[in-house]
Design an enzyme around this catalytic site. Structure first.
Site, mmCIF file in Angstrom:
data_model
loop_
_atom_site.group_PDB
_atom_site.id
_atom_site.type_symbol
_atom_site.label_atom_id
_atom_site.label_comp_id
_atom_site.label_asym_id
_atom_site.label_seq_id
_atom_site.Cartn_x
_atom_site.Cartn_y
_atom_site.Cartn_z
ATOM 1 N N GLY A 610 -43.068 7.958 30.880
ATOM 2 C CA GLY A 610 -43.466 7.212 32.063
ATOM 3 C C GLY A 610 -42.261 6.975 32.945
ATOM 4 O O GLY A 610 -41.113 7.071 32.494
ATOM 5 N N GLY A 612 -41.012 4.785 36.805
ATOM 6 C CA GLY A 612 -41.391 3.880 37.882
ATOM 7 C C GLY A 612 -40.153 3.442 38.631
ATOM 8 O O GLY A 612 -39.053 3.944 38.368
ATOM 9 N N TYR A 614 -38.505 1.009 38.371
ATOM 10 C CA TYR A 614 -37.592 0.304 37.494
ATOM 11 C C TYR A 614 -36.675 1.255 36.755
ATOM 12 O O TYR A 614 -35.503 0.971 36.501
ATOM 13 C CB TYR A 614 -38.451 -0.473 36.502
ATOM 14 C CG TYR A 614 -37.714 -1.245 35.464
ATOM 15 C CD1 TYR A 614 -37.379 -2.573 35.688
ATOM 16 C CD2 TYR A 614 -37.369 -0.663 34.256
ATOM 17 C CE1 TYR A 614 -36.712 -3.298 34.737
ATOM 18 C CE2 TYR A 614 -36.704 -1.382 33.298
ATOM 19 C CZ TYR A 614 -36.376 -2.707 33.540
ATOM 20 O OH TYR A 614 -35.720 -3.420 32.597
ATOM 21 N N GLY A 615 -37.234 2.407 36.387
ATOM 22 C CA GLY A 615 -36.479 3.354 35.581
ATOM 23 C C GLY A 615 -37.468 4.198 34.809
ATOM 24 O O GLY A 615 -38.588 4.414 35.265
ATOM 25 N N LYS A 616 -37.046 4.670 33.642
ATOM 26 C CA LYS A 616 -37.948 5.531 32.876
ATOM 27 C C LYS A 616 -38.333 4.902 31.544
ATOM 28 O O LYS A 616 -37.622 4.043 31.033
ATOM 29 C CB LYS A 616 -37.266 6.885 32.619
ATOM 30 C CG LYS A 616 -37.231 7.750 33.864
ATOM 31 C CD LYS A 616 -36.550 9.079 33.593
ATOM 32 C CE LYS A 616 -36.586 9.935 34.856
ATOM 33 N NZ LYS A 616 -35.726 11.114 34.739
ATOM 34 N N LYS A 631 -38.073 1.178 27.434
ATOM 35 C CA LYS A 631 -38.063 1.113 28.894
ATOM 36 C C LYS A 631 -36.619 0.913 29.329
ATOM 37 O O LYS A 631 -35.994 -0.098 28.980
ATOM 38 C CB LYS A 631 -38.939 -0.071 29.315
ATOM 39 C CG LYS A 631 -39.188 -0.208 30.781
ATOM 40 C CD LYS A 631 -40.411 -1.109 30.941
ATOM 41 C CE LYS A 631 -40.450 -1.848 32.253
ATOM 42 N NZ LYS A 631 -41.568 -2.808 32.285
ATOM 43 N N ASP A 727 -49.397 -10.784 37.117
ATOM 44 C CA ASP A 727 -49.547 -9.400 37.550
ATOM 45 C C ASP A 727 -50.578 -8.682 36.682
ATOM 46 O O ASP A 727 -50.327 -7.591 36.176
ATOM 47 C CB ASP A 727 -48.185 -8.694 37.511
ATOM 48 C CG ASP A 727 -48.158 -7.468 38.425
ATOM 49 O OD1 ASP A 727 -49.073 -7.333 39.274
ATOM 50 O OD2 ASP A 727 -47.237 -6.642 38.275
#
Ligand SMILES: *[C@@H]1O[C@H](CO)[C@@H](O)[C@H](O)[C@H]1NC(C)=O
Ligand SMILES: *[C@@H]1O[C@H](CO)[C@@H](O)[C@H](O)[C@H]1NC(C)=O
Ligand SMILES: *[C@@H]1O[C@H](CO)[C@@H](O)[C@H](O)[C@H]1NC(C)=O
Ligand SMILES: *[C@@H]1O[C@H](CO)[C@@H](O)[C@H](O)[C@H]1NC(C)=O
Ligand SMILES: *[C@@H]1O[C@H](CO)[C@@H](O)[C@H](O)[C@H]1NC(C)=O
Ligand SMILES: *[C@@H]1O[C@H](CO)[C@@H](O)[C@H](O)[C@H]1NC(C)=O
Ligand SMILES: *[C@@H]1O[C@H](CO)[C@@H](O)[C@H](O)[C@H]1NC(C)=O
Length: 924
Positions: A610, A612, A614-616, A631, A727
């Site tokens: 994944g 995003g 933010y990072g991987k 993450k 969220d």
């Protein structure tokens, strides 16, 4: 007088150290100590220790003390009673200088973490009446000098690691005034010295169970006429039982079981007060079932497993009026089992497994199921085709919980519990252990009611502000102790202060409370740490304490540039890290970069599952084989740093089936990583969009909704402090291999900790389409904001549409289309085509609930608890059991062949963070 001055000086020195503490962060923990001193029970510690009211008693039970007893304790030579029980963090050995506390009458250190030998010097505490060192880890021998304590009334050394022989001349034989020898659960060896007992002794409880004592039972034991409870079970004792044992006519509980005793079966004629007899698992001579058992009028319990009994069981045994339990497993008893017509009203269990019984009288019908009879492995059950209940092995079940006192239990938030008077409060929890109860029918609720009543009477007469007592879950443990869970609720307040806790603790550790009912026999209590003190120091009380003397030997060299907390969210950790104490995170562990690099295959592209803003996110495997999702924040970027920190702090405290588990984190200069349990089936969003190949039928959707709702209910109502997720969206709901829903991504979550009015004012954050309009406008965040997002998620579950799609907002669309008079509320056009042709049991109610959740005013929306209840209802309507596990078969085979099943694609940082109205923004 001289020593009094010492105490004053000492207290002054404590004050000075505390002042020092305030100016130096290393000593922060010591604020707590000041608190402890101030909160010590006022009636036991004079408010002015230097004045005349000082009575020299110090009790600090269950208050979370951590540290060691300092040798300087000798300075407290005026001390009369010292009780530090139930502080598991108190470790190290007892300093020999304790022998200088010449005025000590009570030394009580129950259930702490002390180790090392018991110092000989304890023998010079000539005033000592109560010495309770049980449930620690003391090693070495019992010091013979304890024999010097001529005033000793209570000696409890049980549940330690003591070894070697029981010391006599000089030794414990000199303790002619002692009533209690509690030495069970140690590793004591050698013979029980015949010198230990004499007619001068006044012992009432001799508890030597679960040691390695060998040799034969000395006949001098028969001289101790005062004895009431004798436990010699679970040792290596051999030879015949002395025939004068039946001189001990006051004995009520007799345990000789699990030894290697031989010779004739002990003749207990005349011991008419016996309630409980256990002689199981010895190799006595083969004998007929003795008729004198039927003369023990008070007998409640007869345990004679594997004792070489033969012949038939006299019917008169069962008419003993108090009889509850008869266990005669593994003997050669034969004939017919007959209890006659006047058997005891209290009889609950007759266990005759593995005997030679050939038939059973027809009382089985009379007994009406009240008596459990076990005849498995007897000829009567070995005939083929026998299906009688008594041929199966089932123990009587015995549960008990205090019932609410004529009121309706209330739902309480965080760690509060509804008291027997139906008020929410933080109870003080502990466990009572009864070492030799006189009864064996654990299901008799009258016993516990009477115990709770006698406690309450006691508390009232001793001005302890306890509102009520909750007893539950009685069980017998492997040592044959009756274990009972107990919770004390505070009176008038929602929590106890230290005075209250120490007061309750002392009542039990000092044995001041005696159950008004002899049935319970000797007991001890272990209190749990109580963290919710009224005068709060903060979550977990870590009192670094080289106790009482107030000499703080710990000094940490602290030379650190203190990072600016404002700019660096990790500043507070960096500080802690230097003192070797990376945040107080219970659940999560800290990984090094090198470790994670190895586990995630050098962070190779092949492991990416994944990505995003933010990072991987990488897949990895721990050395244990456990799969994890790592993450990894983009290198060098501190973006999302606050989120990172929030998430670690929150997730490491929450543990729920429907909340993703954080296993650990990596926190090094440029590397910030979070390590989660690996959730194989990706996000709910992907499954709804058909990306994963998992078919989400209506039943599965209901289960997912229930899972998310339960996860949120937990966060709102049970986590302490409560957590608002902020969220909730389909992209943050992960599905595990059984399609259990797990709430993830806590980057935006907020604690409700110090909030008074039930909301926090924050910069508005969240994801478009899911966000609570009331929250945008007022900037006031409440739990109801999550409820709104959850409502949107419910609509997403029935429509499989994104909340904002092609400029259309799902909530508005449903409101416009909905017509309650029509089939399926006229929502056909909006419903997910893949479920359209299924029976959608409960759909209407589901949509109703969703609409309630997206009410404009937060106050009109249900709480998550109410949502959970309603979804459970809906599931019942749909023919599902809400408490059954999720997908009954593994769903992973449904993952499509591309194997694209774990994206963790993290777009959660696309957040709305600005002005209202949001409609001007692009949908996500
Ligand atoms: C502790 O609580 C009791 C009962 O609620 C109260 O009487 C007492 O004053 C309190 N002590 C302190 C030091 O707050
Ligand atoms: C205590 O007992 C030991 C031996 O058991 C003896 O040597 C010592 O003198 C005694 N001390 C006191 C103070 O009685
Ligand atoms: C048991 O002891 C009683 C009294 O001491 C005696 O009368 C009886 O005969 C004894 N029974 C057996 C079986 O030894
Ligand atoms: C007797 O020994 C067996 C086997 O060790 C054990 O399972 C059983 O619990 C013992 N019975 C009693 C009453 O202690
Ligand atoms: C029961 O066992 C005893 C001793 O082994 C024997 O003498 C007796 O005959 C048996 N009784 C029955 C009814 O089998
Ligand atoms: C002792 O406990 C029993 C429960 O079996 C109860 O019936 C009895 O009333 C109690 N006695 C007292 C004095 O409370
Ligand atoms: C502790 O227990 C002893 C013995 O039961 C008793 O005499 C004493 O009064 C108790 N101490 C306090 C302070 O209650």
């Amino acid at each position: 007088m001289g020593s009094r001055i010492w105490i004053c000086l000492l207290l002054v020195s404590v004050q000075i150290l505390l002042v020092a503490a305030q100016t130096n962060n290393d000593y922060i923990a010591l604020f707590a100590l000041k608190d402890v001193w101030q909160n010590a029970p006022p009636n036991w510690v004079g408010s002015d220790p230097c004045g005349s009211s000082w009575d020299g008693i110090r009790t600090l039970a269950s208050v979370g003390l951590v540290g060691q007893l300092s040798g300087e304790i000798e300075l407290l030579s005026e001390l009369q009673a010292l009780d530090l029980s139930y502080n598991k963090g108190l470790t190290g050995s007892l300093p020999p200088s304790i022998g200088k506390l010449k005025k000590l009458t009570n030394l009580i250190l129950v259930g702490c973490g002390f180790s090392g030998p018991i110092p000989d010097t304890i023998g010079s505490l000539q005033q000592l009446r109560i010495l309770s060192l049980n449930s620690n880890s003391f090693t070495g021998n019992i010091p013979p000098a304890i024999g010097n304590l001529s005033k000793l009334y209570w000696l409890d050394l049980a549940d330690n690691k003591l070894e070697g022989p029981i010391p006599v001349s000089p030794g414990l034989d000199m303790l002619v005034n002692t009533k209690h020898f509690h030495f069970g659960k140690n590793n004591l060896s050698g013979e029980i010295p015949s010198k230990l007992f004499s007619s001068k002794m006044t012992l009432i409880h001799v508890l030597f169970e679960s040691n390695s004592l060998w040799g034969s039972i000395p006949s001098t034991l028969g001289l101790v006429h005062t004895l009431e409870v004798l436990r010699l079970d679970r040792n290596l004792l051999i030879g015949p039982v002395p025939s004068n044992l039946n001189n001990l006519v006051h004995v009520q509980e007799l345990f000789l079981s699990n030894n290697r005793l031989t010779g004739p079966l002990p003749n207990l004629t005349g011991m008419t007060l016996l309630n409980y007899v256990d002689m199981s698992n010895n190799t006595f001579d083969v004998s007929y079932f003795p008729p004198w058992f039927s003369t023990l009028k008070s007998l409640t319990t007869l345990m004679m497993e594997s004792t070489q009994l033969q012949g038939s069981i006299p019917v008169t045994l069962f008419s003993l009026p108090q009889l509850q339990t008869v266990v005669l497993r593994t003997n050669q008893l034969n004939g017919t089992l007959d209890v006659g017509s006047s058997y005891s009203e209290q009889l609950r269990l007759i266990d005759l497994q593995n005997n030679l019984v050939v038939s059973i009288g027809d009382f089985a019908k009379i007994a009406n199921g009240k008596i459990k009879i076990i005849l498995a492995r007897n000829p009567v059950c070995e005939e083929t085709g026998v299906t009688e209940a008594y041929c199966t092995i089932q123990q009587p079940n015995s549960s008990y919980t205090t019932l609410p006192d004529n009121c309706t239990p209330v739902m309480c938030s965080s760690n509060q519990i509804s008291s027997p008077h139906c008020r929410c409060a933080y109870p003080y929890h502990g466990t009572l252990f009864f070492r030799a109860p006189s009864f064996s029918d654990l299901g008799n609720s009258g016993i516990y009611t009477s115990l709770a009543e006698s406690m309450m009477t006691f508390f009232r007469s001793h001005q302890l502000s306890v509102d009520s007592v909750y007893l539950s879950n009685p069980t017998k443990n492997a040592d044959d102790y009756l274990v009972l869970s107990v919770e004390f609720f505070p009176y008038g307040e929602d929590r106890f202060n230290r005075t209250g806790i120490s007061g309750i603790g002392f009542v039990f550790s000092n044995q001041t409370f005696k159950p008004n009912n002899v049935t319970f026999g000797p007991y001890f209590f272990i209190g749990d740490l109580y963290e919710y003190f009224a005068a709060a120091i903060g979550g977990s009380v870590l009192v670094l304490l080289s106790l009482l003397a107030g000499i703080y030997a710990f000094r940490q060299k602290r030379r650190a540039e203190i990072a600016d907390k404002q700019n660096n969210p990790f500043a507070s950790w960096e500080q802690n890290k230097r003192s070797g104490d990376v945040p107080h995170l219970k659940g999560a562990r800290s990984f090094s970069f090198e470790e994670l690099k190895k586990y995630a295959n050098n962070f190779s592209e092949g492991n990416v599952i994944g990505a995003g803003g933010y990072g991987k996110v990488y897949r990895g495997a721990l050395p244990t084989g456990q799969l994890v999702a790592v993450k990894r924040a983009q290198q060098g970027s501190m973006q999302g740093g606050h989120e990172f920190k929030t998430e670690i702090e929150l997730l490491s405290r929450v543990h729920h089936k429907n909340v993703v588990s954080l296993l650990g984190f990596c926190f090094e200069k440029v590397e910030h990583m979070l390590v989660y349990e690996y959730i194989p089936n990706g996000t709910l969003k992907e499954s709804l969009s058909g990306k994963t190949g998992i078919r989400l039928d209506w039943m599965r959707r209901l289960r997912i909704a229930l899972g998310v709702a339960r996860g949120l209910q937990y966060l709102h109502e049970l986590a302490n402090p409560p957590i608002i997720h902020r969220d909730i969206k389909s992209n943050n709901i992960l599905l595990d291999e059984r399609l259990n829903a797990k709430v993830s991504d806590f980057g935006l979550s907020k604690l409700m900790g110090d909030v008074e009015k039930g909301h926090v004012t924050t910069q508005v954050k969240g994801t478009m389409g899911y966000m609570d309009p009331e929250y945008y406008m007022t900037q006031q965040l409440t739990e109801k904001s999550d409820v709104y997002s959850f409502g949107v998620l419910m609509l997403e579950l029935v429509t499989a549409r994104q909340p904002i799609e092609k400029g259309k907002y799902i909530v508005r669309e449903v409101k416009l289309k909905m017509d309650k008079t029509q089939v399926r509320y006229n929502l056909h056009d909006l419903l997910d085509p893949t479920i359209l042709d299924l029976t959608l049991g409960g759909l209407d109610k589901f949509v109703d609930l969703a609409m309630k959740c997206v009410e404009d005013a937060g106050a009109e929306r249900p709480t998550m608890g109410e949502v959970v209840n309603e979804i459970e209802n809906i599931m019942r309507i749909a023919g599902l059991n809400p408490n059954a596990d999720s997908a009954s078969t593994s769903a992973s085979h449904e993952v499509d062949s591309r194997g694209y099943n774990h994206p963790y694609s993290d777009d959660s940082l696309f957040v709305y963070s600005g002005a209202f109205p949001p409609s001007k923004l692009e949908p996500q």
